[in-house]
Design a protein around this motif. Structure first.
Motif, PDB file in Angstrom:
ATOM      1  N   GLU A   1       1.423 -33.176  33.672  1.00 39.23           N
ATOM      2  CA  GLU A   1       1.384 -33.777  35.182  1.00 39.23           C
ATOM      3  C   GLU A   1       3.035 -34.080  34.904  1.00 39.23           C
ATOM      4  N   ASP A   2       4.296 -34.228  35.413  1.00 41.65           N
ATOM      5  CA  ASP A   2       5.574 -34.255  35.191  1.00 41.65           C
ATOM      6  C   ASP A   2       5.449 -34.570  34.494  1.00 41.65           C
TER       7      ASP A   2
ATOM      8  N   VAL B   1      16.184 -19.447  24.829  1.00 37.10           N
ATOM      9  CA  VAL B   1      16.622 -20.818  25.160  1.00 37.10           C
ATOM     10  C   VAL B   1      17.968 -20.675  24.751  1.00 37.10           C
ATOM     11  N   GLY B   2      18.684 -19.082  23.832  1.00 41.25           N
ATOM     12  CA  GLY B   2      20.073 -19.179  23.879  1.00 41.25           C
ATOM     13  C   GLY B   2      20.650 -18.440  24.557  1.00 41.25           C
ATOM     14  N   GLY B   3      22.360 -19.187  24.769  1.00 35.63           N
ATOM     15  CA  GLY B   3      22.925 -18.606  25.891  1.00 35.63           C
ATOM     16  C   GLY B   3      22.556 -20.058  26.648  1.00 35.63           C
ATOM     17  N   MET B   4      21.781 -20.401  26.829  1.00 33.38           N
ATOM     18  CA  MET B   4      21.432 -21.394  27.731  1.00 33.38           C
ATOM     19  C   MET B   4      23.028 -23.053  27.460  1.00 33.38           C
ATOM     20  N   LYS B   5      22.874 -23.752  28.576  1.00 28.76           N
ATOM     21  CA  LYS B   5      23.284 -25.333  27.805  1.00 28.76           C
ATOM     22  C   LYS B   5      22.219 -26.136  27.935  1.00 28.76           C
ATOM     23  N   LYS B   6      22.400 -27.426  27.420  1.00 25.11           N
ATOM     24  CA  LYS B   6      21.055 -28.277  26.892  1.00 25.11           C
ATOM     25  C   LYS B   6      19.919 -28.416  28.172  1.00 25.11           C
ATOM     26  N   SER B   7      21.681 -28.660  29.223  1.00 18.93           N
ATOM     27  CA  SER B   7      20.403 -28.806  30.587  1.00 18.93           C
ATOM     28  C   SER B   7      19.328 -27.722  31.478  1.00 18.93           C
ATOM     29  N   GLU B   8      20.281 -26.675  31.000  1.00 24.68           N
ATOM     30  CA  GLU B   8      19.411 -25.557  31.278  1.00 24.68           C
ATOM     31  C   GLU B   8      17.661 -25.536  31.245  1.00 24.68           C
ATOM     32  N   ALA B   9      18.388 -25.522  29.222  1.00 24.18           N
ATOM     33  CA  ALA B   9      16.878 -25.001  28.365  1.00 24.18           C
ATOM     34  C   ALA B   9      16.096 -26.257  28.669  1.00 24.18           C
ATOM     35  N   ILE B  10      16.522 -27.836  28.671  1.00 20.08           N
ATOM     36  CA  ILE B  10      15.531 -28.400  29.665  1.00 20.08           C
ATOM     37  C   ILE B  10      14.765 -28.410  31.166  1.00 20.08           C
ATOM     38  N   ALA B  11      15.585 -27.459  31.759  1.00  9.86           N
ATOM     39  CA  ALA B  11      14.613 -27.210  33.221  1.00  9.86           C
ATOM     40  C   ALA B  11      14.012 -26.248  33.045  1.00  9.86           C
ATOM     41  N   LEU B  12      14.266 -25.146  32.120  1.00 12.42           N
ATOM     42  CA  LEU B  12      13.473 -23.795  31.916  1.00 12.42           C
ATOM     43  C   LEU B  12      12.248 -24.392  31.494  1.00 12.42           C
ATOM     44  N   LEU B  13      12.309 -25.499  30.698  1.00 11.99           N
ATOM     45  CA  LEU B  13      10.724 -25.836  29.768  1.00 11.99           C
ATOM     46  C   LEU B  13       9.723 -26.663  30.288  1.00 11.99           C
ATOM     47  N   VAL B  14      10.420 -27.449  31.109  1.00  8.81           N
ATOM     48  CA  VAL B  14       9.852 -27.850  31.775  1.00  8.81           C
ATOM     49  C   VAL B  14       9.298 -27.139  33.424  1.00  8.81           C
ATOM     50  N   SER B  15       9.373 -26.679  34.181  1.00 11.29           N
ATOM     51  CA  SER B  15       9.353 -25.704  35.248  1.00 11.29           C
ATOM     52  C   SER B  15       7.760 -24.773  34.331  1.00 11.29           C
ATOM     53  N   GLN B  16       8.600 -24.622  33.331  1.00 10.26           N
ATOM     54  CA  GLN B  16       6.858 -23.564  32.339  1.00 10.26           C
ATOM     55  C   GLN B  16       5.788 -24.768  31.974  1.00 10.26           C
ATOM     56  N   LEU B  17       5.697 -26.239  31.532  1.00 13.37           N
ATOM     57  CA  LEU B  17       5.213 -27.384  31.506  1.00 13.37           C
ATOM     58  C   LEU B  17       4.651 -27.429  32.376  1.00 13.37           C
ATOM     59  N   LYS B  18       4.936 -27.710  33.851  1.00 19.12           N
ATOM     60  CA  LYS B  18       4.104 -27.687  34.785  1.00 19.12           C
ATOM     61  C   LYS B  18       2.631 -27.303  35.100  1.00 19.12           C
ATOM     62  N   THR B  19       2.949 -25.697  34.904  1.00 18.96           N
ATOM     63  CA  THR B  19       1.273 -25.125  34.160  1.00 18.96           C
ATOM     64  C   THR B  19       0.526 -25.698  33.605  1.00 18.96           C
ATOM     65  N   TYR B  20       0.597 -26.780  32.725  1.00 22.30           N
ATOM     66  CA  TYR B  20      -0.533 -27.569  31.875  1.00 22.30           C
ATOM     67  C   TYR B  20      -0.440 -29.303  32.458  1.00 22.30           C
TER      68      TYR B  20
ATOM     69  N   ASP C   1      -0.254 -38.515  30.365  1.00 19.88           N
ATOM     70  CA  ASP C   1      -1.195 -38.634  29.607  1.00 19.88           C
ATOM     71  C   ASP C   1      -0.509 -38.398  27.612  1.00 19.88           C
ATOM     72  N   PRO C   2      -0.381 -39.608  26.961  1.00 13.58           N
ATOM     73  CA  PRO C   2      -0.231 -38.370  25.588  1.00 13.58           C
ATOM     74  C   PRO C   2      -1.140 -37.792  25.153  1.00 13.58           C
ATOM     75  N   GLU C   3      -2.491 -37.582  25.358  1.00 12.43           N
ATOM     76  CA  GLU C   3      -3.405 -36.973  24.625  1.00 12.43           C
ATOM     77  C   GLU C   3      -3.713 -35.881  25.514  1.00 12.43           C
ATOM     78  N   ALA C   4      -2.930 -34.826  26.599  1.00 15.71           N
ATOM     79  CA  ALA C   4      -2.780 -33.934  27.150  1.00 15.71           C
ATOM     80  C   ALA C   4      -1.265 -32.830  26.454  1.00 15.71           C
ATOM     81  N   VAL C   5       0.347 -34.008  26.128  1.00 17.34           N
ATOM     82  CA  VAL C   5       0.588 -33.398  26.005  1.00 17.34           C
ATOM     83  C   VAL C   5       0.399 -33.012  24.501  1.00 17.34           C
ATOM     84  N   ALA C   6       0.148 -33.544  23.691  1.00 20.17           N
ATOM     85  CA  ALA C   6       0.334 -34.035  22.278  1.00 20.17           C
ATOM     86  C   ALA C   6      -0.075 -32.612  21.831  1.00 20.17           C
TER      87      ALA C   6
END
Length: 261
Positions: free
Chosen positions: A131-132, A110-129, A61-66
């Motif tokens: 879908e996928d 996100v400091g000290g994290m690998k890029k893949s770790e930072a992506i996983a962290l943001l994805v987990s927090q964004l799932k509250t708002y 949903d483009p409007e939801a992620v905006a």
């Protein structure tokens, strides 16, 4: 004095010096052409303070992620005066404590994290708002600096976020023959703000499996001058000093001659 007697001695000394110099110049000495060496662990960049990150969030949903994306801006490439042709999202600056301020989520460390770790962290927090949600992170100021005895010292921006020590030397035009290959200094700043100073021997095959074979963003390589370069610089300084003294003495002589007339 029979000069012919000294010719063989001079030739032997010249050959010995040549062999000694040759031993100090090539990289990876002792590596046989058929020999296999276990490579270094694949490198993934870690996020550090002062990094500039382009973070985009997308989804079904483009409007939801905006609301989770910063405004689109025309970003200037580091080290140039040209703008990217395609405007990009406004970059995130990692603060001294390793945090970024993310829309709706607030401060995220996100400091000290690998890029893949930072992506996983943001994805987990964004799932509250969302879908996928899909998160992409790109470094905008990924660079390394090469100084000292190289053909083109300077800072180099890396677009693919992955560079080896040898590739960095290649960007700088390689070491001159006056560079010490057995004592290269690597200066690396860690996520906590501390700095590591590491001595690297480019004559050894151990570099190929070293954790320092792949460079991190903001790494600095310093190539020390060898004894030949130092001796040449010293002799040049002495010559300049003697030339200056000779000039002063000549001026004094002229002045005295004029006064005594």
């Amino acid at each position: 004095m029979n000069i012919k007697r000294f010719i063989p001695i001079v030739l032997v000394a010249a050959m010995a010096t040549s062999c000694t110099m040759h031993k100090k110049v090539p990289y990876f000495q002792g590596l046989e052409s058929s020999e296999s060496v276990v490579g270094a662990v694949q490198h993934e960049a870690r996020i550090c303070p002062d990094d500039m990150l382009a973070i985009t969030v997308s989804g079904m949903d483009p409007e939801a992620v905006a609301p989770f994306n910063l405004p689109v801006v025309a970003y200037m490439s580091p080290g140039t005066d040209k703008l990217y042709q395609t405007p990009t999202f406004q970059p995130y600056l990692v603060d001294i404590e390793g945090y970024i301020t993310f829309p709706i989520l607030g401060k995220v460390k996100v400091g000290g994290m690998k890029k893949s770790e930072a992506i996983a962290l943001l994805v987990s927090q964004l799932k509250t708002y969302l879908e996928d949600p899909i998160v992409n992170i790109q470094f905008l100021n990924y660079k390394v600096t090469v100084l000292g005895e190289v053909a083109r010292p300077g800072s180099y921006t890396i677009s693919n976020e992955r560079i080896t020590l040898m590739e960095a030397l290649g960007l700088a035009g390689d070491m001159t023959v006056y560079g010490r290959r057995d004592n290269v200094m690597l200066i690396r700043e860690n996520a906590g703000g501390t700095k590591d100073f590491v001595r690297i021997d480019l004559n050894s095959t151990d570099l190929l499996s070293s954790p320092y074979y792949y460079l991190q963003q903001n790494d600095v390589l310093y190539i020390e001058p060898n004894r030949t370069r130092l001796d040449h610089a010293a002799s040049t300084n002495v010559s300049m000093y003697l030339s200056a003294v000779s000039t002063v003495c000549s001026m004094v002589t002229v002045i005295v001659a004029i006064i005594n007339k």
